[in-house]
Scaffold this active site. Structure first.
Site, mmCIF file in Angstrom:
data_model
loop_
_atom_site.group_PDB
_atom_site.id
_atom_site.type_symbol
_atom_site.label_atom_id
_atom_site.label_comp_id
_atom_site.label_asym_id
_atom_site.label_seq_id
_atom_site.Cartn_x
_atom_site.Cartn_y
_atom_site.Cartn_z
ATOM 1 N N LYS A 37 0.874 -1.032 -0.035
ATOM 2 C CA LYS A 37 0.105 0.025 0.108
ATOM 3 C C LYS A 37 0.835 1.299 0.070
ATOM 4 O O LYS A 37 0.715 2.021 -0.843
ATOM 5 C CB LYS A 37 -0.971 0.007 1.217
ATOM 6 C CG LYS A 37 -1.741 0.967 1.284
ATOM 7 C CD LYS A 37 -2.081 1.047 2.904
ATOM 8 C CE LYS A 37 -1.042 1.070 3.922
ATOM 9 N NZ LYS A 37 -1.541 1.875 5.019
ATOM 10 N N THR A 38 1.652 1.313 0.802
ATOM 11 C CA THR A 38 2.803 2.538 0.833
ATOM 12 C C THR A 38 3.645 2.484 -0.460
ATOM 13 O O THR A 38 3.715 3.879 -0.947
ATOM 14 C CB THR A 38 3.530 2.558 2.127
ATOM 15 O OG1 THR A 38 2.957 1.800 3.266
ATOM 16 C CG2 THR A 38 4.372 3.632 2.349
ATOM 17 N N ASP A 229 -4.285 8.353 3.062
ATOM 18 C CA ASP A 229 -3.820 6.926 3.364
ATOM 19 C C ASP A 229 -4.665 6.596 4.658
ATOM 20 O O ASP A 229 -5.363 7.386 5.442
ATOM 21 C CB ASP A 229 -2.432 7.074 3.987
ATOM 22 C CG ASP A 229 -2.001 5.664 4.349
ATOM 23 O OD1 ASP A 229 -2.201 4.702 3.977
ATOM 24 O OD2 ASP A 229 -0.573 5.728 5.033
ATOM 25 N N GLU A 230 -4.905 5.169 4.798
ATOM 26 C CA GLU A 230 -5.612 4.561 5.746
ATOM 27 C C GLU A 230 -7.126 5.329 6.218
ATOM 28 O O GLU A 230 -7.441 5.888 7.039
ATOM 29 C CB GLU A 230 -5.021 4.765 7.302
ATOM 30 C CG GLU A 230 -3.446 4.634 7.432
ATOM 31 C CD GLU A 230 -3.297 3.099 7.706
ATOM 32 O OE1 GLU A 230 -4.124 2.443 7.670
ATOM 33 O OE2 GLU A 230 -2.182 2.698 8.105
ATOM 34 N N GLN A 263 -8.912 -3.425 8.620
ATOM 35 C CA GLN A 263 -7.837 -2.664 9.526
ATOM 36 C C GLN A 263 -8.408 -1.441 10.416
ATOM 37 O O GLN A 263 -7.535 -0.669 10.870
ATOM 38 C CB GLN A 263 -6.491 -2.403 8.882
ATOM 39 C CG GLN A 263 -5.939 -3.727 8.587
ATOM 40 C CD GLN A 263 -4.510 -3.637 8.001
ATOM 41 O OE1 GLN A 263 -3.670 -3.155 8.645
ATOM 42 N NE2 GLN A 263 -4.306 -3.569 6.362
ATOM 43 N N ARG A 625 1.115 -8.364 11.345
ATOM 44 C CA ARG A 625 2.464 -7.627 11.405
ATOM 45 C C ARG A 625 3.598 -8.723 11.262
ATOM 46 O O ARG A 625 4.862 -8.375 10.921
ATOM 47 C CB ARG A 625 2.439 -7.033 12.854
ATOM 48 C CG ARG A 625 1.756 -5.908 13.037
ATOM 49 C CD ARG A 625 1.634 -4.891 12.028
ATOM 50 N NE ARG A 625 0.140 -5.148 11.221
ATOM 51 C CZ ARG A 625 0.146 -4.675 10.104
ATOM 52 N NH1 ARG A 625 0.945 -3.650 9.619
ATOM 53 N NH2 ARG A 625 -1.043 -5.028 9.607
#
Length: 766
Positions: A37-38, A229-230, A263, A625
């Site tokens: 994603k980043t 983002d997010e 998330q 994670r």
DNA sequence: GTTGGTATCTGTGGA
DNA sequence: AGATACCAAC
């Protein structure tokens, strides 16, 4: 194109590349954990710049400073120093920056103070006290969160007071005066020239809404491309602002949001997944493109599949299954401990073992917990094994008393109307201005509708404290005058000495006292560093704005910093942090600890489906994670709030299919600590209910023939089959629609009587 | 007004 | 358990 420019597209898979190169028009990227994603976001920005967009025409909003910084670093790897000019930052910091320029248009000073949550809480408490309300009924924290959620949903005090539904709710909750408190709170913030965290969003919305001097058009023109983002963590207010900037007649609607509904873990501060759903709808007719990133590049398959499985227990989600081609990998290990202390020991031992066996460095390993207070025990055991660690989160540097004290002086110098700063330092260090005097000043200020500082001249030098007050006023006024010529650092040193703070700390020769003095000096060093810092970190408006090194600018910066931000990578250490702060990070080996009912899921969230779903998403974040090793642990008993509490293992453990879990043989052997337990320990063992996974293992239900029935159809008296507990009889069903809980008696289970939430359980009617 | 002691509450996450 | 609020004595 630069020399490196051409290659970046080759580092992407097909979907990622499309998400990067479809630059114009609305785009929604649904990105599973570890799906790059980043990378997509940063390459997209780099791509825009390569194609000729000016960096300062790009607005990229994130939730943490760390994410913003990382993004800029990664963009600059592709396009070089131009990356510095991108407007990349957190919602709060970017909006604060805009407000600093525009605040006067909506009746705030440009050097407005930012109230942190302590300030907010203390102001709420003051108001409750002034209204003579019972502070046990009017709980400052819950009122603060109610006010916060009102603001996040664009409900002004007036709307709140006029809304019969809210008032009825408040009457039911025995807090009928909440609307008045809210109204007073907003008025007092404004009177103090202060904005709380929600105001940084709300006041920007207000600015764009009221649109003085056509400021809306200015920013619509300025930001040609917007990225968020997010996105699943944005609240109604944040999305409203984004829409204002991008969704209007004649707009190109160059908006790209990236998010993962699975998330979403910030509902407690107003975030709503609804925003993702709304986004699709809002931009449907403007040719929205949706890209789903499902390939996980982070974790091995047992971990990925376990995550997929457990998230299916949630009621609502965008259908999506992440997958990985990193191979099967290790199964998930579960550590069962009697006590919190044993958990600490077993986890630390396992870390030692992993380091030796798999040659992991410390930085490959993280311990993640639900609450920050859990860190202590792991620290103890890691220290014993000489494993270096770092704790993130918890009490940040800027929240320490001595630091806050000096900052309060600085705040007052910049903005004397800042009431929270005023109250904090008016009599600290002690100068003979006691509570009754402060009360009198507050009363005068309230009756005049002015700030306490502005009330001082009128209050006069009468009475015993008159001289002290005059001296205090003199000190602040003189400092404010100095601010014209002196820089922030010189000013801070001056006031630290003049106020007596330094002397007070110097006179304390205890270890803690010396630590406090060190902290104060560290703060002074920090201010110095800020003053001397080159313009590198500055987001120039058109690339020409000089760096703002004023005290006001410094204060606004640090108000939005967290513990994360003031630390460099200092060596090789294990990471200890809350699951919340671990979002976006990855580690070769992850330990998720404290998996107990009422802890994870938190007891605060257990009484509603929505709450439990959010906890489950949080667990999903924790699990994903891990790259190679995932270890889950729980204790049957732990010290909490002064006494030993017993908890069941977390329901989340049961939601991980057994085929992804390492066999427990050998893992449960007693540790030395257990065998050396005192009588007290023995009593704890006596209360130890057998772990569920052990007892469920003997129930054999064939998953391939198992067909769950719709949960609405389950009624008392039925014979049902449960995937893990086997056959059972429904004794009773209670709870409302969509929230029904069945009491079921299972045949072949040690603890036969069980309460099961039908919404989650997979039951087949026999 | 200040000090020091006792009673009471509170209790997740974080910009 | 720890922080904070409150109260009585100086």
């Amino acid at each position: 194109m630069t020399t490196t420019g051409g290659s970046y597209l080759e580092q992407l898979n097909d979907v990622q590349r499309q998400a990067v190169t479809n630059t114009d028009g609305p785009v929604l990227v649904v990105a599973g954990p570890g799906s790059g994603k980043t990378r997509v976001l940063t390459f997209r920005i780099a791509h825009l710049i390569e194609k000729g967009t000016a960096p300062w025409e790009i607005l990229s909003l994130t939730f943490t400073n760390k994410a913003a910084r990382e993004m800029k670093e990664r963009i600059s790897k592709v396009v070089g120093s131009r990356a510095e000019r991108v407007w990349a930052g957190t919602f709060h910091s970017i909006f604060a920056r805009i407000l600093r320029v525009e605040a006067e248009k909506i009746g705030y000073p440009s050097n407005f103070t930012i109230y942190d949550s302590d300030d907010t809480k203390s102001l709420v408490s003051t108001i409750i006290k002034e209204m003579n309300l019972d502070k046990n009924v009017y709980n400052a924290n819950s009122i603060r969160s109610r006010i916060s959620s009102a603001k996040s949903n664009l409900i002004t005090p007036k709307l709140y007071a006029d809304n019969e539904e809210f008032r009825a709710q408040d009457r039911m909750a025995k807090v009928p005066h909440l609307a008045t408190i809210y109204q007073k709170y907003v008025m007092r913030c404004k009177r103090a020239g202060a904005m709380d965290f929600d105001d940084l969003l709300y006041r920007l919305f207000e600015l764009l809404q009221k649109n003085p001097d056509n400021v809306l058009e200015k920013y619509r023109k300025k930001f040609k491309y917007i990225l968020v983002d997010e996105f699943q963590d944005t609240n109604t207010l944040q999305y409203a602002i984004v829409r204002k900037l991008v969704n209007y007649e004649g707009s190109d609607r160059n908006i790209c949001v990236v998010g993962d509904d699975a998330q979403s873990i910030y509902a407690f501060r107003g975030a709503t997944i609804q925003n993702i759903l709304d986004f699709e709808e809002d931009f449907q007719k403007h040719g929205i493109k949706v890209f789903k990133l499902e390939q996980n590049y982070r974790s091995t398959d047992h971990i990925v599949q376990a995550a997929n499985e457990l998230i299916t227990y949630n009621a609502r989600q965008i259908p999506k299954r992440i997958w990985s081609d990193k191979g099967e990998g290790q199964r998930i290990r579960i550590i069962k401990a009697m006590t919190d202390s044993e958990e600490g020991k077993r986890v630390s031992d396992t870390i030692m073992e992993q380091k030796n066996r798999f040659h992991l460095s410390n930085s490959d390993i993280a311990i993640l917990y639900r609450t920050n207070s859990q860190s202590r025990i792991f620290e103890e055991h890691l220290r014993r094994l000489s494993i270096p660690y770092r704790v993130f989160g918890g009490l940040s540097f800027y929240q320490r008393k001595e630091v806050k004290d000096l900052i309060a002086y600085l705040r007052l110098i910049v903005n004397p109307r800042d009431e929270e700063a005023f109250r904090r330092v008016i009599n600290f260090p002690k100068r003979g201005i006691g509570n009754s005097t402060i009360e009198k000043i507050a009363n005068l200020a309230n009756s005049k509708g002015i700030s306490m500082w502005d009330a001082l001249p009128e209050f006069g030098a009468s009475g015993r404290s008159g001289k002290s007050i005059a001296d205090f006023v003199d000190m602040i006024t003189k400092s404010a005058k100095r601010a014209d010529t002196a820089n922030a650092y010189e000013l801070a040193i001056y006031i630290a000495k003049r106020s007596g703070l330094i002397d007070l700390l110097k006179s304390d020769t205890t270890v803690e006292g010396m630590g406090r003095l060190e902290n104060l000096n560290a703060l002074l060093d920090g201010i110095n560093a800020f003053v001397e810092e080159e313009a590198t970190d500055v987001i120039g408006t058109e690339g020409t704005a000089p760096p703002d090194k004023s005290l006001a600018s410094y204060l606004q910066n640090i108000a939005l910093l967290t513990d994360f931000d003031n630390n460099e990578n200092d060596g090789d250490h294990i990471t200890l942090m809350s699951v919340h702060s671990a979002k976006g990070l990855e580690f070769k080996s992850v330990f998720v600890v404290g998996l107990e009912e009422k802890l994870f899921p938190s007891y605060m969230s257990m009484d509603s489906i929505e709450g439990l779903d959010e906890e489950r998403r949080l667990f999903y974040v924790a699990v994903t994670r891990a790259e190679q090793f995932l270890t889950l642990s729980y204790a049957n008993a732990r010290y909490r709030y002064g006494s030993m509490r017993y908890n069941e293992p977390s329901r989340f453990l049961e939601e991980i299919p057994r085929q992804h879990v390492e066999s427990t043989a050998g893992v449960r052997s007693a540790s030395p600590e257990m065998s050396s337990m005192s009588n007290g320990g023995a009593r704890i063992q006596g209360n130890f209910s057998r772990p569920r996974s052990a007892e469920t293992s003997k129930v054999k239900v064939d998953p391939s023939t198992f067909k769950p029935s719709p949960h609405e159809s389950i009624e008392a008296g039925m014979r049902v089959l449960h995937l893990k507990f086997g056959e059972g009889k429904v004794i009773s069903v209670d709870g409302g629609k969509g929230n029904r809980v069945a009491t079921i008696h299972f045949k072949d289970v040690d603890n036969p009587q069980r309460r099961i939430m039908l919404k989650f359980a997979k039951l087949q009617i026999l």
